[in-house]
Design a protein around this motif. Structure first.
Motif, PDB file in Angstrom:
ATOM      1  N   ARG A  51       0.820  -1.213   0.000  1.00 21.67           N
ATOM      2  CA  ARG A  51       0.000   0.000   0.000  1.00 21.67           C
ATOM      3  C   ARG A  51       0.851   1.259   0.000  1.00 21.67           C
ATOM      4  N   LEU A  52       1.994   1.207   0.644  1.00 23.39           N
ATOM      5  CA  LEU A  52       2.831   2.397   0.801  1.00 23.39           C
ATOM      6  C   LEU A  52       3.812   2.598  -0.356  1.00 23.39           C
ATOM      7  N   LEU A  53       4.203   1.531  -1.025  1.00 25.17           N
ATOM      8  CA  LEU A  53       5.240   1.631  -2.055  1.00 25.17           C
ATOM      9  C   LEU A  53       4.944   2.671  -3.139  1.00 25.17           C
ATOM     10  N   PRO A  54       3.694   2.779  -3.647  1.00 23.48           N
ATOM     11  CA  PRO A  54       3.455   3.779  -4.701  1.00 23.48           C
ATOM     12  C   PRO A  54       3.528   5.217  -4.203  1.00 23.48           C
ATOM     13  N   LEU A  55       3.507   5.409  -2.882  1.00 21.04           N
ATOM     14  CA  LEU A  55       3.416   6.758  -2.315  1.00 21.04           C
ATOM     15  C   LEU A  55       4.721   7.253  -1.719  1.00 21.04           C
ATOM     16  N   CYS A  56       5.666   6.363  -1.505  1.00 20.40           N
ATOM     17  CA  CYS A  56       6.856   6.700  -0.705  1.00 20.40           C
ATOM     18  C   CYS A  56       8.137   6.370  -1.446  1.00 20.40           C
ATOM     19  N   GLU A  57       9.162   7.111  -1.098  1.00 20.85           N
ATOM     20  CA  GLU A  57      10.483   6.851  -1.682  1.00 20.85           C
ATOM     21  C   GLU A  57      11.029   5.519  -1.180  1.00 20.85           C
ATOM     22  N   GLN A  58      10.718   5.198   0.068  1.00 15.65           N
ATOM     23  CA  GLN A  58      11.242   3.992   0.718  1.00 15.65           C
ATOM     24  C   GLN A  58      10.217   3.558   1.756  1.00 15.65           C
ATOM     25  N   VAL A  59      10.174   2.263   2.055  1.00 18.60           N
ATOM     26  CA  VAL A  59       9.319   1.759   3.131  1.00 18.60           C
ATOM     27  C   VAL A  59      10.202   1.070   4.164  1.00 18.60           C
ATOM     28  N   ILE A  60       9.962   1.424   5.414  1.00 22.89           N
ATOM     29  CA  ILE A  60      10.649   0.814   6.552  1.00 22.89           C
ATOM     30  C   ILE A  60       9.614   0.046   7.366  1.00 22.89           C
ATOM     31  N   VAL A  61       9.957  -1.153   7.797  1.00 19.87           N
ATOM     32  CA  VAL A  61       9.101  -1.937   8.687  1.00 19.87           C
ATOM     33  C   VAL A  61       9.798  -2.051  10.032  1.00 19.87           C
ATOM     34  N   VAL A  62       9.106  -1.641  11.095  1.00 17.64           N
ATOM     35  CA  VAL A  62       9.652  -1.830  12.439  1.00 17.64           C
ATOM     36  C   VAL A  62       9.118  -3.151  12.970  1.00 17.64           C
ATOM     37  N   ALA A  63      10.024  -4.091  13.178  1.00 12.70           N
ATOM     38  CA  ALA A  63       9.682  -5.437  13.630  1.00 12.70           C
ATOM     39  C   ALA A  63      10.082  -5.603  15.093  1.00 12.70           C
ATOM     40  N   ASN A  64       9.905  -6.810  15.610  1.00 12.10           N
ATOM     41  CA  ASN A  64      10.436  -7.142  16.935  1.00 12.10           C
ATOM     42  C   ASN A  64      11.412  -8.304  16.775  1.00 12.10           C
ATOM     43  N   PRO A  65      12.208  -8.616  17.792  1.00 16.93           N
ATOM     44  CA  PRO A  65      13.224  -9.672  17.614  1.00 16.93           C
ATOM     45  C   PRO A  65      12.637 -11.028  17.222  1.00 16.93           C
ATOM     46  N   ALA A  66      11.384 -11.293  17.611  1.00 18.90           N
ATOM     47  CA  ALA A  66      10.778 -12.597  17.319  1.00 18.90           C
ATOM     48  C   ALA A  66      10.305 -12.714  15.868  1.00 18.90           C
ATOM     49  N   ASN A  67       9.893 -11.598  15.256  1.00 19.71           N
ATOM     50  CA  ASN A  67       9.354 -11.714  13.888  1.00 19.71           C
ATOM     51  C   ASN A  67      10.241 -11.083  12.823  1.00 19.71           C
ATOM     52  N   GLN A  68      11.363 -10.513  13.210  1.00 21.26           N
ATOM     53  CA  GLN A  68      12.205  -9.767  12.270  1.00 21.26           C
ATOM     54  C   GLN A  68      12.633 -10.610  11.065  1.00 21.26           C
ATOM     55  N   ARG A  69      13.121 -11.819  11.305  1.00 22.23           N
ATOM     56  CA  ARG A  69      13.622 -12.647  10.195  1.00 22.23           C
ATOM     57  C   ARG A  69      12.495 -13.054   9.246  1.00 22.23           C
ATOM     58  N   GLN A  70      11.344 -13.420   9.830  1.00 26.89           N
ATOM     59  CA  GLN A  70      10.226 -13.836   8.981  1.00 26.89           C
ATOM     60  C   GLN A  70       9.715 -12.663   8.147  1.00 26.89           C
ATOM     61  N   ILE A  71       9.634 -11.481   8.762  1.00 31.21           N
ATOM     62  CA  ILE A  71       9.196 -10.303   8.016  1.00 31.21           C
ATOM     63  C   ILE A  71      10.183  -9.985   6.894  1.00 31.21           C
ATOM     64  N   GLN A  72      11.470 -10.065   7.182  1.00 27.37           N
ATOM     65  CA  GLN A  72      12.472  -9.798   6.149  1.00 27.37           C
ATOM     66  C   GLN A  72      12.315 -10.759   4.978  1.00 27.37           C
ATOM     67  N   ALA A  73      12.050 -12.038   5.287  1.00 32.72           N
ATOM     68  CA  ALA A  73      11.848 -13.027   4.225  1.00 32.72           C
ATOM     69  C   ALA A  73      10.594 -12.714   3.410  1.00 32.72           C
ATOM     70  N   LEU A  74       9.547 -12.222   4.072  1.00 31.14           N
ATOM     71  CA  LEU A  74       8.286 -11.924   3.395  1.00 31.14           C
ATOM     72  C   LEU A  74       8.376 -10.695   2.494  1.00 31.14           C
ATOM     73  N   VAL A  75       9.050  -9.649   2.968  1.00 31.45           N
ATOM     74  CA  VAL A  75       9.068  -8.398   2.199  1.00 31.45           C
ATOM     75  C   VAL A  75      10.253  -8.302   1.253  1.00 31.45           C
ATOM     76  N   GLY A  76      11.264  -9.116   1.465  1.00 34.76           N
ATOM     77  CA  GLY A  76      12.421  -9.108   0.576  1.00 34.76           C
ATOM     78  C   GLY A  76      13.057  -7.733   0.494  1.00 34.76           C
ATOM     79  N   ASP A  77      13.364  -7.295  -0.736  1.00 33.19           N
ATOM     80  CA  ASP A  77      14.026  -6.000  -0.897  1.00 33.19           C
ATOM     81  C   ASP A  77      13.027  -4.860  -1.093  1.00 33.19           C
ATOM     82  N   ARG A  78      11.735  -5.128  -0.883  1.00 35.65           N
ATOM     83  CA  ARG A  78      10.729  -4.067  -1.040  1.00 35.65           C
ATOM     84  C   ARG A  78      10.722  -3.107   0.145  1.00 35.65           C
TER      85      ARG A  78
END
Length: 196
Positions: A51-78
């Motif tokens: 939802r944010l990619l068309p509107l923003c120069e960059q998207v940052i996701v703030v994760a927690n230590p328990a979900n950080q790796r899974q989120i990184q795998a899900l969003v990749g380089d987006r």
């Protein structure tokens, strides 16, 4: 494409950064909300980033230590996945804003990861209105906000022991509600799996 141009800000300033809040503990939900996928949908965090990619120069996701790796795998380089900074790890959305500011962001378009029906169009309306948070059908949605701030302002707020996002937006940044006429179902956040 014009969709990718900065919506607000002066030439030469950093463009708007999308910030997805995905570091919550999901206690009421029972499983991690950010990585949860509704039937027929991608994971919540993936929808939020898209939802944010068309509107923003960059998207940052703030994760927690328990979900950080899974989120990184899900969003990749987006999107760039980061954690709340010490000593504010797990201290809520304002800590996530501090983490984004420490990464150099100044203008933020804030979004939670648990509004699966939210549309890019509603975020586009918000993106065009600085220093605002959304209000729909009389309800304020503080995690849907567009503002400018800096590391010093956020750090001072957190160091004063204050944690509530609505107090930060209204008290520190003087944000005002942006009333939009939209289907309230679009702004349903799922805190319990029984409500999904």
């Amino acid at each position: 494409s014009s969709d990718l141009l900065p919506i607000w800000g002066s030439p030469g300033e950093p463009s708007m950064i999308g910030l997805v809040l995905a570091g919550g503990q999901s206690r009421r939900f029972g499983v991690d909300k950010a990585t949860y996928a509704l039937p027929g949908h991608p994971a919540n965090v993936v929808s939020a980033v898209k939802r944010l990619l068309p509107l923003c120069e960059q998207v940052i996701v703030v994760a927690n230590p328990a979900n950080q790796r899974q989120i990184q795998a899900l969003v990749g380089d987006r999107a760039t996945v980061i954690l709340d900074p010490e000593p504010f790890l797990g201290e809520g959305p304002v800590a996530g804003i501090l983490a984004a500011c420490q990464s150099g962001a100044k203008e933020l378009l804030l979004s939670p990861c648990d509004y699966p029906n939210l549309t890019t169009q509603s975020m586009r309306v918000l993106a065009g209105q600085p220093m605002r948070y959304l209000q729909v059908a009389g309800k304020n949605h503080y995690t849907l906000a567009h503002f400018q701030t800096d590391q010093e302002t956020v750090q001072a707020w957190l160091s004063g022991g204050q944690r509530r996002l609505q107090d930060f937006l209204k008290g520190a940044l003087h944000c005002q509600p942006l009333v939009i006429n939209a289907d309230p179902k679009e702004f349903t956040n799922y805190n319990q799996r029984s409500s999904v």
